[in-house]
Design a protein around this motif. Structure first.
Motif, PDB file in Angstrom:
ATOM      1  N   HIS A 117       0.820  -1.216   0.000  1.00  0.00           N
ATOM      2  CA  HIS A 117       0.000   0.000   0.000  1.00  0.00           C
ATOM      3  C   HIS A 117       0.864   1.282   0.000  1.00  0.00           C
ATOM      4  O   HIS A 117       0.526   2.275  -0.656  1.00  0.00           O
ATOM      5  N   HIS A 121       1.006   4.669  -2.630  1.00  0.00           N
ATOM      6  CA  HIS A 121       0.949   6.125  -2.434  1.00  0.00           C
ATOM      7  C   HIS A 121       2.042   6.841  -3.234  1.00  0.00           C
ATOM      8  O   HIS A 121       1.848   7.962  -3.705  1.00  0.00           O
ATOM      9  N   SER A 154       0.617   9.479   5.588  1.00  0.00           N
ATOM     10  CA  SER A 154      -0.750   8.949   5.644  1.00  0.00           C
ATOM     11  C   SER A 154      -1.193   8.848   7.096  1.00  0.00           C
ATOM     12  O   SER A 154      -0.531   9.366   8.001  1.00  0.00           O
ATOM     13  N   GLY A 155      -2.300   8.138   7.311  1.00  0.00           N
ATOM     14  CA  GLY A 155      -2.801   7.989   8.664  1.00  0.00           C
ATOM     15  C   GLY A 155      -1.888   7.107   9.517  1.00  0.00           C
ATOM     16  O   GLY A 155      -1.787   7.289  10.722  1.00  0.00           O
ATOM     17  N   GLY A 156      -1.208   6.176   8.895  1.00  0.00           N
ATOM     18  CA  GLY A 156      -0.377   5.240   9.652  1.00  0.00           C
ATOM     19  C   GLY A 156       1.114   5.402   9.408  1.00  0.00           C
ATOM     20  O   GLY A 156       1.924   4.790  10.106  1.00  0.00           O
ATOM     21  N   GLY A 181      -0.584  11.919   9.852  1.00  0.00           N
ATOM     22  CA  GLY A 181      -2.048  11.845   9.781  1.00  0.00           C
ATOM     23  C   GLY A 181      -2.654  11.482  11.136  1.00  0.00           C
ATOM     24  O   GLY A 181      -3.698  12.014  11.527  1.00  0.00           O
ATOM     25  N   ASP A 185      -5.298  13.488  13.387  1.00  0.00           N
ATOM     26  CA  ASP A 185      -6.540  12.856  13.862  1.00  0.00           C
ATOM     27  C   ASP A 185      -6.674  12.960  15.387  1.00  0.00           C
ATOM     28  O   ASP A 185      -7.747  13.268  15.910  1.00  0.00           O
ATOM     29  N   GLY A 198      -7.543  15.381  10.041  1.00  0.00           N
ATOM     30  CA  GLY A 198      -6.730  16.085   9.029  1.00  0.00           C
ATOM     31  C   GLY A 198      -7.525  17.136   8.263  1.00  0.00           C
ATOM     32  O   GLY A 198      -7.231  18.338   8.353  1.00  0.00           O
ATOM     33  N   GLU A 202      -7.534  21.246   8.763  1.00  0.00           N
ATOM     34  CA  GLU A 202      -7.260  22.120   7.609  1.00  0.00           C
ATOM     35  C   GLU A 202      -8.389  23.141   7.448  1.00  0.00           C
ATOM     36  O   GLU A 202      -8.148  24.334   7.237  1.00  0.00           O
ATOM     37  N   GLY A 287      -2.640  10.282   2.297  1.00  0.00           N
ATOM     38  CA  GLY A 287      -3.799  11.109   2.627  1.00  0.00           C
ATOM     39  C   GLY A 287      -3.456  12.531   3.044  1.00  0.00           C
ATOM     40  O   GLY A 287      -4.137  13.486   2.653  1.00  0.00           O
ATOM     41  N   VAL A 288      -2.366  12.697   3.834  1.00  0.00           N
ATOM     42  CA  VAL A 288      -2.006  14.045   4.312  1.00  0.00           C
ATOM     43  C   VAL A 288      -1.528  14.928   3.145  1.00  0.00           C
ATOM     44  O   VAL A 288      -1.565  16.161   3.228  1.00  0.00           O
ATOM     45  N   ASN A 291      -3.487  17.845   1.914  1.00  0.00           N
ATOM     46  CA  ASN A 291      -3.492  19.124   2.641  1.00  0.00           C
ATOM     47  C   ASN A 291      -2.887  20.242   1.778  1.00  0.00           C
ATOM     48  O   ASN A 291      -1.731  20.168   1.362  1.00  0.00           O
ATOM     49  N   THR A 320      -5.621  10.310  -1.114  1.00  0.00           N
ATOM     50  CA  THR A 320      -6.270   9.408  -0.162  1.00  0.00           C
ATOM     51  C   THR A 320      -6.418   8.031  -0.829  1.00  0.00           C
ATOM     52  O   THR A 320      -6.212   7.889  -2.036  1.00  0.00           O
ATOM     53  N   ASP A 321      -6.779   7.025  -0.028  1.00  0.00           N
ATOM     54  CA  ASP A 321      -6.724   5.644  -0.523  1.00  0.00           C
ATOM     55  C   ASP A 321      -7.584   5.417  -1.770  1.00  0.00           C
ATOM     56  O   ASP A 321      -8.735   5.845  -1.827  1.00  0.00           O
TER      57      ASP A 321
HETATM   58  O1  KG4 Z   1      -3.637   7.549   2.935  1.00  0.00           O
HETATM   59  P1  KG4 Z   1      -4.870   7.613   3.733  1.00  0.00           P
HETATM   60  O2  KG4 Z   1      -6.170   7.885   3.023  1.00  0.00           O
HETATM   61  O3  KG4 Z   1      -5.064   6.301   4.563  1.00  0.00           O
HETATM   62  C1  KG4 Z   1      -3.958   5.641   5.142  1.00  0.00           C
HETATM   63  O4  KG4 Z   1      -3.235   4.934   4.398  1.00  0.00           O
HETATM   64  O5  KG4 Z   1      -3.740   5.888   6.353  1.00  0.00           O
HETATM   65  O6  KG4 Z   1      -4.629   8.739   4.848  1.00  0.00           O
HETATM   66  C2  KG4 Z   1      -5.576   9.051   5.826  1.00  0.00           C
HETATM   67  C3  KG4 Z   1      -5.005  10.169   6.673  1.00  0.00           C
HETATM   68  C4  KG4 Z   1      -5.878  10.524   7.875  1.00  0.00           C
HETATM   69  O7  KG4 Z   1      -5.042  10.581   9.022  1.00  0.00           O
HETATM   70  C5  KG4 Z   1      -6.435  11.884   7.527  1.00  0.00           C
HETATM   71  O8  KG4 Z   1      -6.671  12.714   8.653  1.00  0.00           O
HETATM   72  C6  KG4 Z   1      -5.335  12.453   6.658  1.00  0.00           C
HETATM   73  O9  KG4 Z   1      -4.899  11.363   5.880  1.00  0.00           O
HETATM   74  N1  KG4 Z   1      -5.823  13.514   5.769  1.00  0.00           N
HETATM   75  C7  KG4 Z   1      -5.436  14.800   5.867  1.00  0.00           C
HETATM   76  C8  KG4 Z   1      -6.168  15.511   4.883  1.00  0.00           C
HETATM   77  N2  KG4 Z   1      -6.964  14.625   4.219  1.00  0.00           N
HETATM   78  C9  KG4 Z   1      -6.734  13.397   4.777  1.00  0.00           C
HETATM   79  N3  KG4 Z   1      -4.551  15.399   6.681  1.00  0.00           N
HETATM   80  C10 KG4 Z   1      -4.392  16.719   6.556  1.00  0.00           C
HETATM   81  N4  KG4 Z   1      -5.070  17.478   5.649  1.00  0.00           N
HETATM   82  C11 KG4 Z   1      -5.962  16.912   4.810  1.00  0.00           C
HETATM   83  N5  KG4 Z   1      -6.616  17.664   3.925  1.00  0.00           N
END
Ligand code: KG4
Ligand code: ZN
Length: 351
Positions: A117, A121, A154-156, A181, A185, A198, A202, A287-288, A291, A320-321
């Motif tokens: 995964h 990204h 990302s989130g993780g 991320g 959160d 996130g 923002e 995901g981040v 931003n 994002t995913d």
């Molecule tokens: O990549 P992703 O969709 O899933 C994972 O692989 O984790 O990332 C999700 C993360 C979450 O922590 C979310 O809060 C963050 O991405 N995220 C953001 C934004 N959109 C999603 N963080 C900051 N600003 C954003 N606009």
């Protein structure tokens, strides 16, 4: 060659068909379908793995059907291979995608390509996109030059990766505790903002003063490419405890200050890695990377350094995913495995 991608590592159920001709540098997107169980998790302020897995089961087949139907006149015969995320992620969610891919590979007699995964990204940057969809690409030749640095946020995960070419990846550093991320959160929760934090931070930061609070920039001066964001979360926690009632203005100011602290660290360390490895391109993903502050700060810092480094970031929907990034990663890491040997690995990382 056409690949069907399947992504079910967390709360998104996604399928996509992408195509790469032997003469193409990049990959063309033929369809990209994403369904999210996020609204269910928003109610509980975080992802409940059992709920996420049940939703994956509900949506995986309809989403795959939709991705195929969206490609005009595409038949199963036209699909050359199936790519699927095998990790990292939530085991229940991952298993849904992996077992579905195995079944389809067996019935349709197609090769199966396992995908990390996190690689997905990075390879989201290799999807050929319209410059209207992705303003970062406007006026720029869409050719990624190597060596390149990729920042996966990302989130993780928060990782810096060196790419010597479009296949050779070397991990340089990553977070020692919370990912960027995850910090967004958790801090969002402290500020009583909706999940996920996130995008909520923002949004709240838009009217805020980024200099109202001075939060730490953890490990910004460390002599490596590692990150740490748990101290930042603790610092916000201490600050919030001293405030009797959080007004909208204070939430905006804290959000803007937190966002600035996270973006400062990410931009500084990415540029440091770019200089040390004399790279020609910087790629952002995860995901981040959706931003806007991070996207624009990284882009303007490269320009301010009078650097000729090219900057790439996918459109927000590919940060994002999604499954387009998984199918794309498969083109560059095309390793078929017999379906019988395919297993999910929730702990998968960079080798
Ligand atoms: O990549 P992703 O969709 O899933 C994972 O692989 O984790 O990332 C999700 C993360 C979450 O922590 C979310 O809060 C963050 O991405 N995220 C953001 C934004 N959109 C999603 N963080 C900051 N600003 C954003 N606009
Ligand atoms: Zn992800």
């Amino acid at each position: 060659m056409k690949i069907l991608g399947i992504e079910t590592s967390c709360d998104e159920t996604a399928a996509a068909v992408v195509e790469k001709k032997s003469t193409d540098e990049n990959v063309r997107l033929l369809s990209n379908v994403v369904v999210s169980s996020l609204p269910l998790h928003a109610k509980t302020g975080g992802i409940i793995p059992e709920t996420a897995a049940r939703e994956q089961i509900k949506y995986v087949i309809p989403v795959i059907n939709e991705a195929i139907e969206q490609c005009n006149n595409l038949t199963i015969d036209d699909i050359d291979a199936i790519a699927v995320t095998i990790g990292p992620g939530l085991i229940g969610s991952l298993l849904v995608g992996v077992e579905t891919a195995k079944t389809l590979a067996f019935i349709w007699q197609k090769p199966i390509i396992p995908v990390n995964h996190l690689f997905g990204h990075i390879y989201a940057n290799f999807v050929c996109e319209d410059s209207k969809l992705n303003p970062a690409m406007a006026g720029q030749k869409s050719k990624i030059e190597f060596p390149a640095i990729a920042l996966v946020v990302s989130g993780g995960h928060t990782d810096l990766v060196l790419m010597k070419d479009d296949k050779k990846l070397r991990w340089l550093g990553g977070t020692r505790d919370d990912a960027a991320g995850e910090a967004f959160d958790k801090i969002g929760r402290l500020l009583k903002l909706p999940y996920p934090g996130g995008p909520a931070i923002e949004g709240a930061a838009l009217g805020g003063n980024p200099r109202a609070f001075h939060f730490p920039r953890p490990m910004i001066d460390s002599n490596d490419f590692d990150f740490s964001f748990s101290g930042l979360k603790a610092s916000v926690f201490r600050e919030v405890k001293t405030i009797k009632q959080l007004s909208d203005k204070t939430i905006s100011d804290i959000s803007a200050s937190v966002q600035e602290a996270i973006v400062d660290v990410l931009v500084f360390k990415t540029l440091k890695a770019a200089q040390e490895y004399k790279v020609k391109s910087i790629l952002l993903g995860g995901g981040v990377a959706a931003n806007q502050k991070l996207r624009s700060e990284l882009k303007s810092s490269i320009i301010n350094h009078k650097s000729s480094i090219k900057f790439f970031v996918p459109s927000k929907s590919l940060c994002t995913d999604n499954a387009a990034m998984i199918a794309t990663a498969a083109f560059f890491n095309y390793k078929e495995v017999p379906w019988q040997n395919l297993t999910a690995n929730p702990e998968l990382y960079f080798d």
